[in-house]
Design a protein around this motif. Structure first.
Motif, PDB file in Angstrom:
ATOM      1  N   GLY A  33      10.153 -10.442  -5.866  1.00  0.00           N
ATOM      2  CA  GLY A  33      10.244  -9.328  -4.930  1.00  0.00           C
ATOM      3  C   GLY A  33       9.660  -8.021  -5.409  1.00  0.00           C
ATOM      4  N   VAL A  34       9.086  -7.987  -6.605  1.00  0.00           N
ATOM      5  CA  VAL A  34       8.524  -6.744  -7.153  1.00  0.00           C
ATOM      6  C   VAL A  34       7.023  -6.693  -6.890  1.00  0.00           C
ATOM      7  CG1 VAL A  34       8.080  -5.409  -9.241  1.00  0.00           C
ATOM      8  CG2 VAL A  34      10.288  -6.561  -8.932  1.00  0.00           C
ATOM      9  N   GLU A  35       6.563  -5.630  -6.246  1.00  0.00           N
ATOM     10  CA  GLU A  35       5.137  -5.479  -5.964  1.00  0.00           C
ATOM     11  C   GLU A  35       4.410  -4.925  -7.179  1.00  0.00           C
ATOM     12  OE1 GLU A  35       2.835  -2.286  -3.376  1.00  0.00           O
ATOM     13  OE2 GLU A  35       3.551  -3.906  -2.074  1.00  0.00           O
ATOM     14  N   VAL A  36       3.287  -5.541  -7.511  1.00  0.00           N
ATOM     15  CA  VAL A  36       2.471  -5.080  -8.637  1.00  0.00           C
ATOM     16  C   VAL A  36       1.568  -3.952  -8.141  1.00  0.00           C
ATOM     17  CG1 VAL A  36       0.726  -5.719 -10.330  1.00  0.00           C
ATOM     18  CG2 VAL A  36       2.490  -7.379  -9.676  1.00  0.00           C
ATOM     19  N   PRO A  37       1.667  -2.743  -8.701  1.00  0.00           N
ATOM     20  CA  PRO A  37       0.857  -1.616  -8.224  1.00  0.00           C
ATOM     21  C   PRO A  37      -0.628  -1.790  -8.561  1.00  0.00           C
ATOM     22  CG  PRO A  37       2.106  -0.985 -10.171  1.00  0.00           C
ATOM     23  CD  PRO A  37       2.596  -2.353  -9.782  1.00  0.00           C
ATOM     24  N   ILE A  38      -1.456  -1.180  -7.751  1.00  0.00           N
ATOM     25  CA  ILE A  38      -2.904  -1.290  -7.933  1.00  0.00           C
ATOM     26  C   ILE A  38      -3.340  -0.735  -9.283  1.00  0.00           C
ATOM     27  CG2 ILE A  38      -5.099  -0.312  -7.155  1.00  0.00           C
ATOM     28  CD1 ILE A  38      -4.362  -0.921  -4.346  1.00  0.00           C
TER      29      ILE A  38
END
Length: 230
Positions: A33-38
């Motif tokens: 559920g954790v989004e990897v930042p750009i």
């Protein structure tokens, strides 16, 4: 495309691939559920954040490309399991279901990400549905080929059957993988789902006047049916 753009295209393609592969690697490692930042994707690829935005219009486009990459990997693994030249119908079903279980077990974060939106191939269809359709189409080609050698005209059963089997398998395995205390063991799950798939195949075959032996080599079945049809 101008000459200058054409000269830069291989360079840009290489950068896009680096960015996507970097993102896939980080998604694999990220908590559920954790989004990897750009910015993290760019750093992992050895590029500036601005380069990512020059290669992709925004996060949505990048995510669609990432889902396409993940789907391609999934399909490649399942295609190997669907080799009709090796095994009986039962063995092929067990091997294919086992391949789905293994992929989802080994790549839970990629599987999770695949379910979060569309791929680049069709922005109006979520990536998982598109993936199921792709695998079903590959399987359908085998079924219609088998029907063709005995002169059975496809009445749409192959399309419905293969999609039902593939979607049932993916949904059932996903439910099992997400259950912290599953009732079935891994081996039991594979045998159970493969059994369901066989009963669907057998039912459709019998409706078309075909009697199949699930434990006979599939290439032998095709050869015998072709000889009988001739």
């Amino acid at each position: 495309m101008s000459g200058r753009q054409a000269r830069w295209q291989p360079h840009n393609d290489s950068r896009r691939e680096r960015i996507v592969l970097s993102a896939v690697e980080l998604i694999e490692q990220a908590p559920a559920g954790v989004e990897v930042p750009i910015v993290q994707i760019a750093e992992n690829a050895g590029l500036a954040k601005s380069v990512v935005y020059r290669q992709f219009a925004g996060r949505d486009e990048l995510d669609r490309r990432i889902r396409s990459e993940i789907a391609d990997r999934f399909v490649a693994d399942i295609d190997d399991a669907l080799d009709i030249g090796d095994g009986s119908i039962r063995e092929i079903l067990v091997r294919t279901v086992g391949g789905v279980v293994t992929w989802i077990e080994e790549h839970p974060r990629l599987h999770e990400f695949l379910r979060t939106g569309p791929s680049e191939t069709d922005p109006d269809v979520d990536a998982m549905s598109a993936l199921i359709g792709t695998i079903a189409a590959s399987t359908r080609a085998l079924v219609t080929g088998l029907a063709g050698v005995v002169g059975v005209t496809d009445d749409g059963s192959a399309d419905t059957m293969t999609f039902a089997i593939v979607s049932m398998t993916e949904a059932t395995v996903t439910r099992w993988a997400n259950d912290p205390n599953p009732v079935l063991t891994r081996e039991q799950l594979i045998e159970e789902v493969a059994s369901y798939a066989w009963h669907v195949v057998d039912g459709v075959a019998r409706r078309h006047g075909l009697t199949l032996d699930p434990d006979q080599q599939l290439v032998e079945i095709i050869s015998q049916l072709a000889t009988g049809a001739g």
